[in-house]
Design a protein around this motif. Structure first.
Motif, PDB file in Angstrom:
ATOM      1  N   GLY A  95       0.929  -1.158   0.016  1.00  0.00           N
ATOM      2  CA  GLY A  95       0.034  -0.311   0.051  1.00  0.00           C
ATOM      3  C   GLY A  95       0.913   1.141   0.030  1.00  0.00           C
ATOM      4  N   LEU A  96       1.695   1.269   0.878  1.00  0.00           N
ATOM      5  CA  LEU A  96       2.931   2.528   0.852  1.00  0.00           C
ATOM      6  C   LEU A  96       3.566   2.584  -0.517  1.00  0.00           C
ATOM      7  N   VAL A  97       3.893   1.523  -1.056  1.00  0.00           N
ATOM      8  CA  VAL A  97       4.644   1.798  -2.505  1.00  0.00           C
ATOM      9  C   VAL A  97       3.482   2.368  -3.201  1.00  0.00           C
ATOM     10  N   LYS A  98       2.274   2.021  -3.216  1.00  0.00           N
ATOM     11  CA  LYS A  98       1.452   2.331  -4.256  1.00  0.00           C
ATOM     12  C   LYS A  98       0.760   4.080  -4.090  1.00  0.00           C
ATOM     13  N   ILE A  99       0.902   4.294  -2.651  1.00  0.00           N
ATOM     14  CA  ILE A  99       0.798   5.685  -2.299  1.00  0.00           C
ATOM     15  C   ILE A  99       1.886   6.684  -2.888  1.00  0.00           C
ATOM     16  N   PHE A 100       3.301   6.132  -2.722  1.00  0.00           N
ATOM     17  CA  PHE A 100       4.271   6.846  -2.918  1.00  0.00           C
ATOM     18  C   PHE A 100       4.845   6.751  -4.303  1.00  0.00           C
ATOM     19  N   THR A 101       4.124   5.985  -5.163  1.00  0.00           N
ATOM     20  CA  THR A 101       4.529   5.927  -6.624  1.00  0.00           C
ATOM     21  C   THR A 101       3.384   6.733  -7.099  1.00  0.00           C
ATOM     22  N   GLY A 102       2.432   7.147  -6.523  1.00  0.00           N
ATOM     23  CA  GLY A 102       1.074   7.987  -7.217  1.00  0.00           C
ATOM     24  C   GLY A 102       0.009   6.973  -7.440  1.00  0.00           C
ATOM     25  N   GLN A 103       0.289   5.649  -7.604  1.00  0.00           N
ATOM     26  CA  GLN A 103      -0.621   4.614  -8.093  1.00  0.00           C
ATOM     27  C   GLN A 103      -1.912   4.652  -7.333  1.00  0.00           C
ATOM     28  N   ALA A 104      -1.986   5.172  -5.893  1.00  0.00           N
ATOM     29  CA  ALA A 104      -3.058   5.223  -5.355  1.00  0.00           C
ATOM     30  C   ALA A 104      -3.759   6.651  -5.314  1.00  0.00           C
ATOM     31  N   ARG A 105      -3.355   7.233  -6.381  1.00  0.00           N
ATOM     32  CA  ARG A 105      -4.145   8.674  -6.540  1.00  0.00           C
ATOM     33  C   ARG A 105      -4.077   9.522  -5.321  1.00  0.00           C
ATOM     34  N   GLY A 106      -5.105  10.459  -5.298  1.00  0.00           N
ATOM     35  CA  GLY A 106      -5.196  11.356  -4.268  1.00  0.00           C
ATOM     36  C   GLY A 106      -4.247  12.379  -4.086  1.00  0.00           C
ATOM     37  N   THR A 107      -3.566  12.619  -2.822  1.00  0.00           N
ATOM     38  CA  THR A 107      -2.541  13.742  -2.562  1.00  0.00           C
ATOM     39  C   THR A 107      -1.240  13.459  -3.291  1.00  0.00           C
ATOM     40  N   THR A 108      -0.924  12.221  -3.249  1.00  0.00           N
ATOM     41  CA  THR A 108       0.366  11.757  -3.950  1.00  0.00           C
ATOM     42  C   THR A 108       0.167  11.517  -5.437  1.00  0.00           C
ATOM     43  N   GLY A 109      -0.678  11.561  -6.097  1.00  0.00           N
ATOM     44  CA  GLY A 109      -1.091  11.054  -7.389  1.00  0.00           C
ATOM     45  C   GLY A 109      -0.203  11.796  -8.450  1.00  0.00           C
ATOM     46  N   LEU A 110       0.275  12.887  -7.977  1.00  0.00           N
ATOM     47  CA  LEU A 110       1.118  13.786  -8.802  1.00  0.00           C
ATOM     48  C   LEU A 110       2.396  13.174  -9.000  1.00  0.00           C
ATOM     49  N   PHE A 111       2.755  12.133  -8.209  1.00  0.00           N
ATOM     50  CA  PHE A 111       4.032  11.273  -8.476  1.00  0.00           C
ATOM     51  C   PHE A 111       3.896  10.611  -9.580  1.00  0.00           C
ATOM     52  N   ARG A 112       2.575  10.086 -10.444  1.00  0.00           N
ATOM     53  CA  ARG A 112       2.411   9.395 -11.448  1.00  0.00           C
ATOM     54  C   ARG A 112       2.647  10.017 -12.656  1.00  0.00           C
ATOM     55  N   ILE A 113       2.511  11.677 -12.707  1.00  0.00           N
ATOM     56  CA  ILE A 113       2.687  12.318 -13.691  1.00  0.00           C
ATOM     57  C   ILE A 113       4.172  12.779 -13.671  1.00  0.00           C
ATOM     58  N   LEU A 114       4.769  13.058 -12.596  1.00  0.00           N
ATOM     59  CA  LEU A 114       5.773  14.012 -12.348  1.00  0.00           C
ATOM     60  C   LEU A 114       7.235  13.285 -12.358  1.00  0.00           C
ATOM     61  N   ALA A 195      15.828  23.108   4.354  1.00  0.00           N
ATOM     62  CA  ALA A 195      14.988  21.900   4.884  1.00  0.00           C
ATOM     63  C   ALA A 195      13.568  22.509   5.167  1.00  0.00           C
ATOM     64  N   GLU A 196      12.682  21.538   5.168  1.00  0.00           N
ATOM     65  CA  GLU A 196      11.425  21.832   5.439  1.00  0.00           C
ATOM     66  C   GLU A 196      10.728  20.942   6.639  1.00  0.00           C
ATOM     67  N   ILE A 197       9.787  21.464   7.261  1.00  0.00           N
ATOM     68  CA  ILE A 197       8.873  20.557   8.232  1.00  0.00           C
ATOM     69  C   ILE A 197       7.689  20.921   7.894  1.00  0.00           C
ATOM     70  N   CYS A 198       6.888  19.749   7.636  1.00  0.00           N
ATOM     71  CA  CYS A 198       5.373  20.034   7.384  1.00  0.00           C
ATOM     72  C   CYS A 198       4.566  19.174   7.945  1.00  0.00           C
ATOM     73  N   GLN A 199       3.438  19.249   8.605  1.00  0.00           N
ATOM     74  CA  GLN A 199       2.625  18.381   8.990  1.00  0.00           C
ATOM     75  C   GLN A 199       1.573  17.922   7.901  1.00  0.00           C
ATOM     76  N   ILE A 200       1.413  16.792   7.876  1.00  0.00           N
ATOM     77  CA  ILE A 200       0.600  16.294   6.495  1.00  0.00           C
ATOM     78  C   ILE A 200      -0.541  15.549   6.860  1.00  0.00           C
ATOM     79  N   ASP A 201      -1.779  15.834   6.000  1.00  0.00           N
ATOM     80  CA  ASP A 201      -2.902  15.243   6.124  1.00  0.00           C
ATOM     81  C   ASP A 201      -3.397  14.749   4.607  1.00  0.00           C
ATOM     82  N   TRP A 202      -3.066  13.882   4.237  1.00  0.00           N
ATOM     83  CA  TRP A 202      -3.094  13.010   3.026  1.00  0.00           C
ATOM     84  C   TRP A 202      -3.966  12.140   2.811  1.00  0.00           C
ATOM     85  N   HIS A 203      -4.641  11.887   1.840  1.00  0.00           N
ATOM     86  CA  HIS A 203      -5.718  11.064   1.560  1.00  0.00           C
ATOM     87  C   HIS A 203      -5.773  10.435  -0.176  1.00  0.00           C
ATOM     88  N   GLY A 204      -6.422   9.658  -0.077  1.00  0.00           N
ATOM     89  CA  GLY A 204      -6.977   9.080  -1.308  1.00  0.00           C
ATOM     90  C   GLY A 204      -7.958   9.846  -1.930  1.00  0.00           C
TER      91      GLY A 204
END
Length: 206
Positions: A95-114, A195-204
């Protein structure tokens, strides 16, 4: 399409260190301004405080990322790699691989494109530590980083707020006291860099 994809969400914190000599211009320009060195090389760490993917609990897991971007962030052609917490179950790992490759779409879906070249995903021991305001990330022998906020007026953190940055609207300006990468043929040292520090709230997709 969204209805056929597994439901997922992640809440936690992200730290990032790149080779920009001053605070990364991508946060405000949304990737339309080139990195200060003309290209971007960086690493990131994600601490998942609460999360799930297709019913599988992701809470308490950590993720490490390696990113290489040849120019403006918005133009794509990224290279990326992911390190998944060795404590993750097989379902959580997938599941994490799908999220961080953008396959799960949603917030990290841009990885599929970029991302034009995904270098790979692997399990690793990942430590994400917080001591005072300092955050430390250790990903096996691949990534060793330490970042802390840049003090502002009265010693308070400098925070860029209400942005449209994909990671989250509020980004704390930080600096790396250590930023070492030894992975995938890359030998990087970004001590003293942005460097950056960010509170994240991501979802599909919803």
């Amino acid at each position: 399409m969204a209805d056929s994809l597994p439901e997922w969400a992640i809440k936690g914190e992200l730290i990032l260190n790149c080779n920009c000599t001053v605070f990364c211009p991508c946060v405000i320009s949304l990737g339309d301004h080139p990195p200060t060195e003309g290209y971007c090389m960086g690493w990131a760490g994600i601490r998942i405080d609460q999360g799930h993917y297709d019913g599988e609990d992701l809470s308490g897991l950590n993720v490490g990322l390696l990113l290489e971007i040849p120019g403006k962030m918005a133009r794509g052609n990224w290279k990326a790699a992911a390190y998944i917490d060795e404590r993750a179950s097989d379902k959580a790992y997938n599941g994490l691989v799908k999220i961080f490759t953008g396959q799960a779409r949603g917030t990290t879906g841009l990885f599929r494109i970029l991302v034009s070249e995904f270098l790979g995903a692997t399990r690793a021991p990942i430590e994400y530590q917080t001591e005072g305001k300092t955050r430390r990330l250790m990903v096996g022998k691949a990534i060793k980083g330490e970042v802390a906020p840049v003090p502002g007026h009265g010693g308070k953190d400098i925070v860029v707020t209400n942005t449209q940055y994909w990671m989250g609207p509020d980004v704390t300006v930080a600096k790396a006291s250590q930023g070492r990468v030894r992975a995938f043929g890359r030998v990087w040292d970004f001590d003293g860099r942005s460097a950056e520090i960010c509170q994240i709230d991501w979802h599909g997709p919803k």
